[in-house]
Enzyme design. Structure first.
Site, short mmCIF file in Angstrom:
data_model
loop_
_atom_site.label_atom_id
_atom_site.label_comp_id
_atom_site.label_asym_id
_atom_site.label_seq_id
_atom_site.Cartn_x
_atom_site.Cartn_y
_atom_site.Cartn_z
N SER A 119 0.75 -1.28 -0.03
CA SER A 119 0.18 0.10 -0.11
C SER A 119 0.69 1.00 -0.10
O SER A 119 0.28 2.27 -0.21
CB SER A 119 -0.82 0.24 1.34
OG SER A 119 -1.24 -1.22 1.66
N HIS A 140 -1.89 -2.91 -6.82
CA HIS A 140 -2.42 -2.67 -5.51
C HIS A 140 -3.97 -2.99 -5.54
O HIS A 140 -4.87 -2.10 -6.20
CB HIS A 140 -2.34 -1.46 -5.15
CG HIS A 140 -2.67 -0.92 -3.73
ND1 HIS A 140 -2.92 0.46 -3.59
CD2 HIS A 140 -2.69 -1.41 -2.54
CE1 HIS A 140 -3.33 0.64 -2.23
NE2 HIS A 140 -3.23 -0.71 -1.49
N GLU A 152 -4.73 -0.68 -8.77
CA GLU A 152 -3.83 0.21 -9.17
C GLU A 152 -2.64 -0.54 -9.66
O GLU A 152 -2.11 -1.49 -9.09
CB GLU A 152 -3.15 1.05 -7.97
CG GLU A 152 -4.15 2.15 -7.55
CD GLU A 152 -3.85 3.04 -6.24
OE1 GLU A 152 -3.78 4.29 -6.29
OE2 GLU A 152 -3.32 2.20 -5.31
N ASN A 190 -4.17 5.86 -1.79
CA ASN A 190 -3.74 6.05 -0.39
C ASN A 190 -3.03 7.57 -0.04
O ASN A 190 -3.04 8.12 0.97
CB ASN A 190 -2.76 4.87 0.02
CG ASN A 190 -3.49 3.68 0.38
OD1 ASN A 190 -4.59 3.95 0.77
ND2 ASN A 190 -2.91 2.46 0.72
N1 CAA Z 1 -15.59 -9.94 1.30
C1 CAA Z 1 -16.57 -10.34 0.19
N2 CAA Z 1 -17.70 -9.80 0.20
C2 CAA Z 1 -18.07 -8.92 1.01
C3 CAA Z 1 -17.04 -8.42 2.10
C4 CAA Z 1 -15.90 -8.93 2.07
N3 CAA Z 1 -15.15 -8.93 3.27
N4 CAA Z 1 -17.70 -7.41 2.96
C5 CAA Z 1 -18.87 -7.12 2.11
N5 CAA Z 1 -19.14 -7.96 1.08
C6 CAA Z 1 -20.18 -8.10 0.30
C7 CAA Z 1 -21.41 -8.47 0.74
O1 CAA Z 1 -21.37 -9.84 0.75
C8 CAA Z 1 -22.41 -7.93 -0.12
O2 CAA Z 1 -22.68 -8.70 -1.45
P1 CAA Z 1 -24.03 -8.99 -2.21
O3 CAA Z 1 -24.28 -7.28 -2.55
O4 CAA Z 1 -23.61 -9.59 -3.47
O5 CAA Z 1 -24.93 -9.26 -1.27
C9 CAA Z 1 -21.80 -6.43 -0.43
O6 CAA Z 1 -20.44 -6.83 -0.34
C10 CAA Z 1 -22.51 -5.31 0.34
O7 CAA Z 1 -22.09 -5.76 1.89
P2 CAA Z 1 -22.92 -5.38 3.05
O8 CAA Z 1 -24.69 -5.09 2.54
O9 CAA Z 1 -22.74 -6.37 4.11
O10 CAA Z 1 -22.63 -4.00 3.47
P3 CAA Z 1 -22.28 -2.79 2.72
O11 CAA Z 1 -23.48 -2.31 1.82
O12 CAA Z 1 -22.29 -1.73 3.95
O13 CAA Z 1 -20.93 -2.74 2.01
C11 CAA Z 1 -18.69 -2.73 2.07
C12 CAA Z 1 -19.69 -3.18 2.77
C13 CAA Z 1 -18.34 -3.02 0.78
C14 CAA Z 1 -17.39 -2.94 2.84
C15 CAA Z 1 -19.00 -0.93 1.93
O14 CAA Z 1 -19.11 -0.34 3.10
C16 CAA Z 1 -17.74 -0.14 1.23
O15 CAA Z 1 -17.53 0.03 0.13
N6 CAA Z 1 -16.89 0.51 2.22
C17 CAA Z 1 -15.82 1.26 1.85
C18 CAA Z 1 -14.65 0.43 1.77
C19 CAA Z 1 -13.45 0.86 1.29
O16 CAA Z 1 -13.00 2.18 1.33
N7 CAA Z 1 -12.20 0.15 0.97
C20 CAA Z 1 -10.96 0.87 0.70
C21 CAA Z 1 -9.90 0.76 1.90
S1 CAA Z 1 -8.70 1.39 1.48
C22 CAA Z 1 -7.56 0.04 0.83
O17 CAA Z 1 -8.06 -0.99 1.04
C23 CAA Z 1 -6.34 0.70 0.71
C24 CAA Z 1 -5.19 0.18 1.54
O18 CAA Z 1 -4.36 0.03 1.05
C25 CAA Z 1 -5.28 0.55 2.77
#
Ligand code: CAA
Length: 283
Positions: A119, A140, A152, A190
């Site tokens: 990251s 990434h 990325e 990031n």
């Molecule tokens: N693995 C697989 N699928 C998952 C999951 C996981 N860990 N978490 C959620 N899902 C799936 C669910 O099964 C659901 O699928 P369906 O639509 O097919 O039923 C879908 O995602 C939506 O999940 P939920 O209804 O449970 O919950 P939600 O609508 O609140 O979504 C979320 C959850 C996708 C995490 C959403 O809140 C989100 O997009 N959050 C932001 C995440 C983000 O910003 N990520 C980037 C982080 S930074 C990074 O990764 C970079 C780094 O280097 C630090």
């Protein structure tokens, strides 16, 4: 060069997700972990994820079985020798990454492309530990990998056109959208995300707003799926702090200096969702 076999180093949150999406796209995947218990936990999480999709009627049971059948676990580096592409997703520690790629360089054939999911660490610093910096790129992914659409692709000053094209086509074959980023700590996402999360923590620290209001502000005011403090807990406060420290080391800018509250929470073992407590309680 055709990619059939993918090696994934690390079966934590990111490595497990990467292994899952590769296997779902039809690739044979060999997943490497340091110890059997980490492997069992990671493979168990993949099975649980797929089982949830089956229970929702979104994935046939036979497809789940086929996906799991394409994933093999190992704790021995040499088992990645047949990989056409190796994606590394181990801890954010430059030494651990260079040690691993040094070992992989000795066992993988010349055609194997290496990719790091780091990251924050410039890819060239890891690529330099191998004899194939031209066949080394950054890929990434974002958490949760099966859901997030972006990858990325990072090209270093030594990456060949062919390896960048190959890695980009591979990421797209997983159903992901790709963007290209320069090989600078933080890449695109990031570099923007970390100061934003730090600013939210500073807001809480200085009492400008409550944690709920900071999060609700960004969810309802900007339509972000998660507020910044919820997202920080989701990323992991230890990971966020480690990423920020690497940026601070690279850029020496105040916006990358970890807020005191974050550092204290990490010292106290409050890592967010994965430890059960961070800005919120997940008990
Ligand atoms: N693995 C697989 N699928 C998952 C999951 C996981 N860990 N978490 C959620 N899902 C799936 C669910 O099964 C659901 O699928 P369906 O639509 O097919 O039923 C879908 O995602 C939506 O999940 P939920 O209804 O449970 O919950 P939600 O609508 O609140 O979504 C979320 C959850 C996708 C995490 C959403 O809140 C989100 O997009 N959050 C932001 C995440 C983000 O910003 N990520 C980037 C982080 S930074 C990074 O990764 C970079 C780094 O280097 C630090």
């Amino acid at each position: 060069m055709e990619i059939r076999n993918v090696g994934v180093a690390g079966c934590g949150l990111m490595g497990g997700g990467i292994a899952q999406v590769c296997a779902q796209a039809g690739y044979r995947v060999m997943v490497l972990e340091m110890e059997q218990r980490f492997l069992d936990k990671g493979l168990g999480a993949i099975a649980k994820n797929l089982a949830r999709a089956v229970a929702k009627g979104k994935l046939p049971q036979a497809e789940m079985d086929a996906v799991l059948g394409r994933i093999t676990g190992t704790t021995v580096v040499v088992d990645l020798r047949d990989s056409d592409l190796v994606i590394e997703a181990i801890i954010e520690n430059p030494q651990a990454k260079t040690d691993l790629f040094g070992a992989l360089d000795g066992v993988c054939p010349a055609h194997t492309v290496f990719a790091s999911n780091t990251s924050s660490i410039p890819i060239i610093e890891i690529a330099a530990a191998t004899q194939r910096p031209d066949r080394f790129v950054g890929l990434h992914f974002f958490n949760p990998v099966p859901v997030m659409q972006l990858v990325e692709v990072i090209r270093t000053i030594q990456s060949s056109d062919a390896s960048v094209a190959n890695a980009t086509a591979f990421a797209q074959s997983l159903g992901k959208k790709t963007i290209q980023a320069k090989d600078r700590a933080g890449f695109v996402v990031n570099f923007l995300l970390v100061p934003y999360l730090y600013e939210a923590i500073r807001m809480l620290e200085t009492g400008m707003a409550s944690r709920e209001d900071i999060d609700t502000g960004m969810v309802l005011g900007c339509n972000y799926p998660m507020g910044p403090l919820t997202l920080a807990d989701y990323v992991g406060l230890d990971t966020l702090c480690a990423i920020g420290d690497i940026f601070f080391e690279a850029f020496r800018e105040a916006r990358y200096a970890a807020p005191l509250l974050l550092r204290q929470m990490v010292a106290a073992g409050l890592y967010g969702r994965k430890s059960g407590k961070g800005f919120y309680d997940y008990g």
